[in-house]
Scaffold this motif. Structure first.
Motif, short mmCIF file in Angstrom:
data_model
loop_
_atom_site.label_atom_id
_atom_site.label_comp_id
_atom_site.label_asym_id
_atom_site.label_seq_id
_atom_site.Cartn_x
_atom_site.Cartn_y
_atom_site.Cartn_z
N TYR A 1 0.85 -1.20 0.00
CA TYR A 1 0.00 0.00 0.00
C TYR A 1 0.88 1.25 0.00
O TYR A 1 0.65 2.20 -0.75
N GLY A 2 1.91 1.25 0.84
CA GLY A 2 2.81 2.38 0.89
C GLY A 2 3.53 2.60 -0.42
O GLY A 2 3.70 3.74 -0.88
N ILE A 3 3.98 1.52 -1.05
CA ILE A 3 4.64 1.63 -2.34
C ILE A 3 3.66 2.16 -3.39
O ILE A 3 4.03 2.96 -4.27
N ALA A 4 2.39 1.75 -3.31
CA ALA A 4 1.38 2.25 -4.24
C ALA A 4 1.17 3.75 -4.07
O ALA A 4 0.98 4.48 -5.06
N VAL A 5 1.20 4.25 -2.83
CA VAL A 5 1.12 5.69 -2.59
C VAL A 5 2.30 6.39 -3.27
O VAL A 5 2.14 7.42 -3.94
#
Length: 379
Positions: free
Chosen positions: A82-86
């Motif tokens: 999720y953080g990488i997607a942000v």
């Protein structure tokens, strides 16, 4: 809760748990916090939302203090992916631009960039060490004028081989590239120099070296993105709704709350997960991250010494981080060695053609001596 003299970890006596890189050993305090939170959540009529907001922000502050940053830099996310997607949302590659990744990198760190490259007409570059090179050498060689993003971890996920993030950050900045870090295999076990490295984003799972719950992780955002970044969802908790919640929809849309909280995932404030993360972070704070690093370095150092004393130094490459390594038996003996270690009640992960050994503070030297004895017999 266990007696003061008992181990803080909820592990059976008949196993040796060396698999913190997959999932951290569970603390008694974290289990107790989870059970208390379940009981409290059943009393919905007694729920105090303002107290709950305070609890959430207290956890953000505790995590910041423990990890060496400021609360405004941290957001709650369900996973490193999720953080990488942000990060990928805020750092588009652009046509003919590249994202530099490690060859064989964990999917949570590479999938978003592969999708972005296909969408934007860019490309992913897999940095792979050539003979005599380190991972750092390979990354530095791969950064050029086309590089838009460098997305790397502090240590390689299969064997703990370290990367020099300060050198990589300097090279990225010199080319005008962004730096994104997946710190899932180090955050909580190794200090992270947020100010010195100055990445754009840092993502981490919370159930590995941070000893919390699966499905509750962290995202750190640089000051620019705290003020100007775009989240991938619009939750009511990310905006200044608290004073107007329950009234007519405000117009215009309220601004985002200060700091990285604009990136908080929807429904992040699950009572059980927050309680578990708080208990885990309190223990990490007591131990301190540098203290954990030093104690784990002593353990992996002891393992290396015992292997050398029994003529098995070649099993353990020297280039590994303080907290994890991989043992590499001869290929023709790998299956037999892995089976013998597992049969002895030693829990590890098989990664990259070897046995990944990732102890936490649940492990003592006698248990590592037992591992060495099993390896001697199996080889």
């Amino acid at each position: 809760m266990p007696a003061a003299s008992a181990s803080p970890f909820a592990l059976p006596d008949d196993i040796i748990y060396l698999n913190a890189a997959a999932s951290g050993p569970r603390l008694h305090a974290v289990n107790a916090a989870a059970h208390d939170a379940v009981d409290q959540s059943a009393r919905s009529w007694a729920f105090d939302i303002e107290a709950w907001f305070d609890h959430i922000e207290a956890l953000r502050a505790l995590a910041a203090d423990t990890l060496g940053t400021e609360p405004a830099g941290l957001a709650f996310v369900p996973a490193a992916s999720y953080g990488i997607a942000v990060a990928a949302r805020n750092l588009p590659l652009g046509a003919d631009r590249t994202a530099v990744l490690l060859a064989g990198e964990y999917p949570s760190n590479r999938n978003a960039w592969m999708v972005a490259a296909e969408r934007d007409g860019g490309a992913c570059i897999d940095a792979a060490p050539e003979a005599g090179e380190t991972w750092t050498d390979a990354v530095l060689r791969s950064i050029d004028d086309r590089t838009a993003v460098v997305c790397v971890p502090p240590v390689y996920w299969t064997d703990g081989a370290p990367l020099d993030l300060h050198a990589i950050a300097r090279a990225a900045r010199d080319r005008g590239a962004a730096l994104v870090v997946d710190a899932s295999q180090s955050l909580g076990a190794l200090p992270f120099d947020f100010d010195g490295i100055a990445p754009d984003f840092v993502a981490s799972a919370g159930h590995k070296w941070l000893l919390g719950a699966l499905g509750f992780g962290w995202l750190w955002a640089a000051p620019h993105w705290r003020a100007h970044g775009s989240p991938i969802e619009e939750t009511w908790l990310a905006r200044e709704y608290r004073e107007s919640f329950g009234t007519a929809s405000p117009e215009p849309l309220p601004p985002y709350r200060p700091g990285a909280s604009r990136f908080d995932a929807g429904a992040f404030a699950r009572p059980v997960d927050v309680a578990m993360a708080t208990a885990a972070m309190q223990q990490l704070s007591d131990w301190t991250v540098p203290g954990i690093r030093d104690r784990l370095a002593a353990l992996t150092g002891h393992l290396g010494e015992r292997l050398s004393a029994h003529g098995m130094a070649a099993l353990m490459p020297a280039d590994h981080a303080a907290h994890m390594c991989t043992l590499r038996p001869p290929a023709e003996r790998l299956d037999a060695v892995a089976a013998a270690v597992a049969d002895a009640g030693i829990v590890f992960s098989r990664r990259g053609g070897g046995l990944r050994i990732a102890p936490h503070l649940n492990v003592d030297r006698a248990q590592l001596d037992r591992l060495v004895d099993v390896l001697r017999a199996a080889l």
